[in-house]
Design a protein around this motif. Structure first.
Motif, PDB file in Angstrom:
ATOM      1  N   ALA A 170       0.847  -1.202   0.000  1.00 53.42           N
ATOM      2  CA  ALA A 170       0.000   0.000   0.000  1.00 53.42           C
ATOM      3  C   ALA A 170       0.883   1.254   0.000  1.00 53.42           C
ATOM      4  O   ALA A 170       0.580   2.254  -0.666  1.00 53.42           O
ATOM      5  CB  ALA A 170      -0.924  -0.013   1.210  1.00 53.42           C
ATOM      6  N   ALA A 171       1.993   1.179   0.732  1.00 55.15           N
ATOM      7  CA  ALA A 171       2.925   2.319   0.756  1.00 55.15           C
ATOM      8  C   ALA A 171       3.476   2.558  -0.648  1.00 55.15           C
ATOM      9  O   ALA A 171       3.591   3.702  -1.107  1.00 55.15           O
ATOM     10  CB  ALA A 171       4.054   2.043   1.739  1.00 55.15           C
ATOM     11  N   HIS A 172       3.777   1.478  -1.323  1.00 55.11           N
ATOM     12  CA  HIS A 172       4.260   1.578  -2.704  1.00 55.11           C
ATOM     13  C   HIS A 172       3.224   2.322  -3.556  1.00 55.11           C
ATOM     14  O   HIS A 172       3.555   3.193  -4.370  1.00 55.11           O
ATOM     15  CB  HIS A 172       4.485   0.152  -3.216  1.00 55.11           C
ATOM     16  N   GLN A 173       1.942   2.002  -3.328  1.00 58.66           N
ATOM     17  CA  GLN A 173       0.866   2.639  -4.107  1.00 58.66           C
ATOM     18  C   GLN A 173       0.728   4.129  -3.774  1.00 58.66           C
ATOM     19  O   GLN A 173       0.101   4.877  -4.524  1.00 58.66           O
ATOM     20  CB  GLN A 173      -0.468   1.915  -3.845  1.00 58.66           C
ATOM     21  N   ALA A 174       1.293   4.549  -2.654  1.00 58.41           N
ATOM     22  CA  ALA A 174       1.268   5.977  -2.302  1.00 58.41           C
ATOM     23  C   ALA A 174       2.538   6.690  -2.775  1.00 58.41           C
ATOM     24  O   ALA A 174       2.489   7.827  -3.252  1.00 58.41           O
ATOM     25  CB  ALA A 174       1.123   6.132  -0.788  1.00 58.41           C
ATOM     26  N   ILE A 175       3.667   6.006  -2.650  1.00 55.17           N
ATOM     27  CA  ILE A 175       4.956   6.656  -2.933  1.00 55.17           C
ATOM     28  C   ILE A 175       5.115   6.933  -4.429  1.00 55.17           C
ATOM     29  O   ILE A 175       5.562   8.012  -4.837  1.00 55.17           O
ATOM     30  CB  ILE A 175       6.116   5.766  -2.409  1.00 55.17           C
ATOM     31  N   VAL A 176       4.704   5.967  -5.244  1.00 58.73           N
ATOM     32  CA  VAL A 176       4.916   6.114  -6.691  1.00 58.73           C
ATOM     33  C   VAL A 176       4.151   7.320  -7.260  1.00 58.73           C
ATOM     34  O   VAL A 176       4.743   8.155  -7.951  1.00 58.73           O
ATOM     35  CB  VAL A 176       4.584   4.797  -7.429  1.00 58.73           C
ATOM     36  N   PRO A 177       2.844   7.481  -6.976  1.00 53.85           N
ATOM     37  CA  PRO A 177       2.170   8.676  -7.511  1.00 53.85           C
ATOM     38  C   PRO A 177       2.704   9.977  -6.921  1.00 53.85           C
ATOM     39  O   PRO A 177       2.695  11.014  -7.581  1.00 53.85           O
ATOM     40  CB  PRO A 177       0.695   8.464  -7.146  1.00 53.85           C
ATOM     41  N   LEU A 178       3.203   9.917  -5.678  1.00 58.38           N
ATOM     42  CA  LEU A 178       3.750  11.144  -5.084  1.00 58.38           C
ATOM     43  C   LEU A 178       4.994  11.591  -5.851  1.00 58.38           C
ATOM     44  O   LEU A 178       5.159  12.767  -6.170  1.00 58.38           O
ATOM     45  CB  LEU A 178       4.087  10.909  -3.610  1.00 58.38           C
ATOM     46  N   LEU A 179       5.851  10.631  -6.163  1.00 58.71           N
ATOM     47  CA  LEU A 179       7.100  10.986  -6.838  1.00 58.71           C
ATOM     48  C   LEU A 179       6.917  11.186  -8.340  1.00 58.71           C
ATOM     49  O   LEU A 179       7.765  11.802  -8.997  1.00 58.71           O
ATOM     50  CB  LEU A 179       8.161   9.907  -6.581  1.00 58.71           C
ATOM     51  N   ALA A 180       5.801  10.691  -8.885  1.00 58.13           N
ATOM     52  CA  ALA A 180       5.594  10.790 -10.338  1.00 58.13           C
ATOM     53  C   ALA A 180       5.643  12.240 -10.803  1.00 58.13           C
ATOM     54  O   ALA A 180       6.187  12.561 -11.858  1.00 58.13           O
ATOM     55  CB  ALA A 180       4.260  10.162 -10.722  1.00 58.13           C
ATOM     56  N   GLY A 181       5.067  13.120  -9.993  1.00 52.53           N
ATOM     57  CA  GLY A 181       5.028  14.530 -10.387  1.00 52.53           C
ATOM     58  C   GLY A 181       6.402  15.169 -10.410  1.00 52.53           C
ATOM     59  O   GLY A 181       6.622  16.153 -11.111  1.00 52.53           O
ATOM     60  N   ILE A 182       7.338  14.628  -9.634  1.00 54.61           N
ATOM     61  CA  ILE A 182       8.702  15.167  -9.640  1.00 54.61           C
ATOM     62  C   ILE A 182       9.482  14.549 -10.797  1.00 54.61           C
ATOM     63  O   ILE A 182      10.258  15.211 -11.470  1.00 54.61           O
ATOM     64  CB  ILE A 182       9.438  14.832  -8.319  1.00 54.61           C
ATOM     65  N   ASP A 183       9.239  13.268 -11.027  1.00 53.92           N
ATOM     66  CA  ASP A 183      10.121  12.509 -11.917  1.00 53.92           C
ATOM     67  C   ASP A 183       9.728  12.552 -13.385  1.00 53.92           C
ATOM     68  O   ASP A 183      10.571  12.362 -14.250  1.00 53.92           O
ATOM     69  CB  ASP A 183      10.156  11.031 -11.482  1.00 53.92           C
ATOM     70  N   LYS A 184       8.428  12.771 -13.682  1.00 50.13           N
ATOM     71  CA  LYS A 184       7.997  12.587 -15.073  1.00 50.13           C
ATOM     72  C   LYS A 184       7.199  13.782 -15.577  1.00 50.13           C
ATOM     73  O   LYS A 184       6.314  14.268 -14.875  1.00 50.13           O
ATOM     74  CB  LYS A 184       7.082  11.357 -15.165  1.00 50.13           C
ATOM     75  N   PRO A 185       7.461  14.220 -16.827  1.00 52.02           N
ATOM     76  CA  PRO A 185       6.607  15.272 -17.393  1.00 52.02           C
ATOM     77  C   PRO A 185       5.213  14.716 -17.672  1.00 52.02           C
ATOM     78  O   PRO A 185       5.061  13.535 -18.000  1.00 52.02           O
ATOM     79  CB  PRO A 185       7.312  15.649 -18.703  1.00 52.02           C
ATOM     80  N   ALA A 186       4.193  15.557 -17.514  1.00 52.29           N
ATOM     81  CA  ALA A 186       2.824  15.060 -17.652  1.00 52.29           C
ATOM     82  C   ALA A 186       2.332  15.196 -19.089  1.00 52.29           C
ATOM     83  O   ALA A 186       2.767  16.068 -19.831  1.00 52.29           O
ATOM     84  CB  ALA A 186       1.922  15.843 -16.713  1.00 52.29           C
ATOM     85  N   ASP A 187       1.404  14.333 -19.444  1.00 48.24           N
ATOM     86  CA  ASP A 187       0.798  14.329 -20.768  1.00 48.24           C
ATOM     87  C   ASP A 187      -0.368  15.333 -20.773  1.00 48.24           C
ATOM     88  O   ASP A 187      -1.203  15.319 -19.866  1.00 48.24           O
ATOM     89  CB  ASP A 187       0.308  12.895 -21.021  1.00 48.24           C
ATOM     90  N   LEU A 188      -0.413  16.206 -21.773  1.00 40.82           N
ATOM     91  CA  LEU A 188      -1.387  17.305 -21.741  1.00 40.82           C
ATOM     92  C   LEU A 188      -2.835  16.810 -21.784  1.00 40.82           C
ATOM     93  O   LEU A 188      -3.708  17.369 -21.122  1.00 40.82           O
ATOM     94  CB  LEU A 188      -1.120  18.282 -22.895  1.00 40.82           C
ATOM     95  N   GLU A 189      -3.083  15.776 -22.567  1.00 39.33           N
ATOM     96  CA  GLU A 189      -4.459  15.255 -22.649  1.00 39.33           C
ATOM     97  C   GLU A 189      -4.911  14.751 -21.268  1.00 39.33           C
ATOM     98  O   GLU A 189      -6.031  15.017 -20.823  1.00 39.33           O
ATOM     99  CB  GLU A 189      -4.512  14.114 -23.679  1.00 39.33           C
ATOM    100  N   ALA A 190      -3.998  14.051 -20.589  1.00 33.83           N
ATOM    101  CA  ALA A 190      -4.330  13.544 -19.249  1.00 33.83           C
ATOM    102  C   ALA A 190      -4.552  14.710 -18.285  1.00 33.83           C
ATOM    103  O   ALA A 190      -5.441  14.665 -17.425  1.00 33.83           O
ATOM    104  CB  ALA A 190      -3.215  12.636 -18.744  1.00 33.83           C
ATOM    105  N   LEU A 191      -3.761  15.777 -18.447  1.00 38.78           N
ATOM    106  CA  LEU A 191      -3.933  16.939 -17.565  1.00 38.78           C
ATOM    107  C   LEU A 191      -5.270  17.622 -17.816  1.00 38.78           C
ATOM    108  O   LEU A 191      -5.940  18.066 -16.882  1.00 38.78           O
ATOM    109  CB  LEU A 191      -2.798  17.945 -17.777  1.00 38.78           C
ATOM    110  N   ALA A 192      -5.666  17.719 -19.098  1.00 32.60           N
ATOM    111  CA  ALA A 192      -6.957  18.342 -19.417  1.00 32.60           C
ATOM    112  C   ALA A 192      -8.084  17.570 -18.736  1.00 32.60           C
ATOM    113  O   ALA A 192      -9.007  18.155 -18.160  1.00 32.60           O
ATOM    114  CB  ALA A 192      -7.155  18.386 -20.931  1.00 32.60           C
TER     115      ALA A 192
END
Ligand SMILES: C[S@@+](CC[C@H](N)C(=O)[O-])C[C@H]1O[C@@H](n2cnc3c(N)ncnc32)[C@H](O)[C@@H]1O
Length: 396
Positions: free
Chosen positions: A152-174
């Motif tokens: 469960a911690a893994h399921q929390a840590i990965v989305p938290l760090l995703a915003g630091i580590d990866k550029p976001a896709d514009l369609e998904a952001l919309a």
């Protein structure tokens, strides 16, 4: 034991822009700006940014929040924030520490400033210190096995760090921020990505006309949040005739005024511009679109892009457009057609004018798609075809 410190006053957008501009520099430059702004204030703005950029967690193993602690260290000081992850909702962040945090993630302040506000990094290993504390978290969830806690911690840590580590896709952001620029009513997002990608990594200033929600003052700002995320180093301004302060947040500021009021636009652009990107998604009234372009295009930086959405109103008399298959000179489409001539002013027959108009001298590209156009600014002075080139095709 958990701790909750006193809140610190938030940094304003000018201060955040100073951090952004420092972030591309050497450590000592970043550290000096951070010291001037206040280490705790900087850590707070970084924590807000991490929470904002985080993906929505999908946690299917626990029905209570999973906590992750972010520590920012600088000059012997440690500033902590706790991020609580619950299934399907954005992270909640609060200052302090938690004895139940499943992991402590530690960054040097200078590194986190650079990760969030610096040019994109090609750094994949050794970016931060991670201290797993699944057994501490387990005490808050004694009814599950520790292995389940870890997953469960893994399921929390990965989305938290995703915003630091990866550029976001514009369609998904919309979709995430409820902007209608993609996904059905319009299909603008691939065009935006194509025309904005070169600016994405730059410390841009973006102005969008039309915040959204019309007279509902408690709603709007979906696309402003989308741009905040898409341009990680950008300041985003939103102009609307209605009060949209509900959409204000770090790096996002709303302004009240009409896109059809040149005097207001000039004052606003003098104060907050020049802009790298201007997007007209306001009233869509043809006269307003033309007034805004004429007034704001001079406040676009060279290399910048001016986008106009909802060109369909050029064919809609209710918006000052024209009935039928040809949009006339008073419409947004008519303006775009005239700009095609302007780009080629040096080729017009007769002498090249000594003093080209502003549009002639500065529009260097126009890209038109269904219902949206992108106008590029630069130096339009390549020189005309020389006189010795015959003006009639060679005889067959
Ligand atoms: C289509 S919505 C904007 C949607 C938003 N850009 C998005 O993508 O989520 C249009 C907005 O333009 C605003 N608006 C209408 N007339 C305007 C004007 N003359 N000047 C500035 N904004 C205007 C409306 O209040 C409304 O909130």
């Amino acid at each position: 034991m958990s701790t909750v410190p006193d809140p610190v006053p938030p940094l304003d957008n000018q201060a955040i822009e100073r951090l952004i501009l420092a972030a591309g520099n050497r450590d000592e430059v970043v550290a000096a700006v951070a010291a001037e702004l206040g280490v705790e204030q900087v850590a707070a703005v970084l924590a807000d940014e991490v929470a904002f950029r985080a993906d929505i967690p999908v946690i299917d193993l626990l029905d209570k929040p999973v906590e992750v602690q972010l520590d920012v260290v600088h000059d012997g000081l440690r500033v902590s924030h706790v991020f609580a992850a619950s299934h399907g909702v954005p992270f909640q962040v609060y200052p302090g520490t938690s004895e139940h945090a499943a992991m402590v993630i530690e960054y040097r302040l200078v590194d986190l400033v650079r990760e969030l506000y610096g040019p994109a990094q090609q750094r994949f290993a050794g970016r931060r210190r991670t201290v797993p504390r699944f057994e501490h978290a387990h005490t808050a969830h004694p009814d599950v096995r520790i292995l389940t806690m870890m997953r469960a911690a893994h399921q929390a840590i990965v989305p938290l760090l995703a915003g630091i580590d990866k550029p976001a896709d514009l369609e998904a952001l919309a979709a995430r921020y409820y902007s209608d620029k993609g996904g059905g009513l319009h299909w603008f997002t691939p065009h935006y990505e194509r025309h904005m990608n070169a600016l994405r990594d730059k410390p841009v200033r973006v102005l969008e006309i039309g915040v959204g929600g019309y007279m509902t003052t408690t709603y709007g700002g979906g696309s402003l949040r989308m741009w905040r995320r898409f341009f990680p180093r950008g300041l985003v301004y939103g102009l609307d005739i209605f009060d949209k302060t509900v959409a204000d947040q770090p790096r996002v500021k709303t302004l009240i005024g009409s896109q059809n009021d040149p005097e207001y636009l000039v004052g606003m652009a003098e104060r907050y511009g020049p802009f790298d990107v201007v997007i007209d998604d306001g009233s869509h009234v043809n006269e307003h679109v033309r007034t805004s372009f004429r007034t704001l295009f001079p406040y676009l930086r060279d290399g910048g892009v001016y986008a106009i959405e909802d060109l369909w109103t050029a064919y809609c008399p209710g918006y000052g457009g024209d009935e039928g298959a040809t949009a006339g000179s008073g419409t947004s489409i008519g303006m775009l057609k005239a700009l095609l001539d302007d780009i080629h002013y040096q080729q017009h027959s007769g002498d090249t004018p000594a003093q080209p108009t502003f549009e002639q001298a500065n529009v260097v590209g126009i890209h038109v798609y269904h219902n949206v156009a992108f106008i590029e600014k630069g130096v339009n002075a390549e020189g005309a075809m020389p006189a010795w080139i015959p003006r009639t095709p060679p005889a067959a």
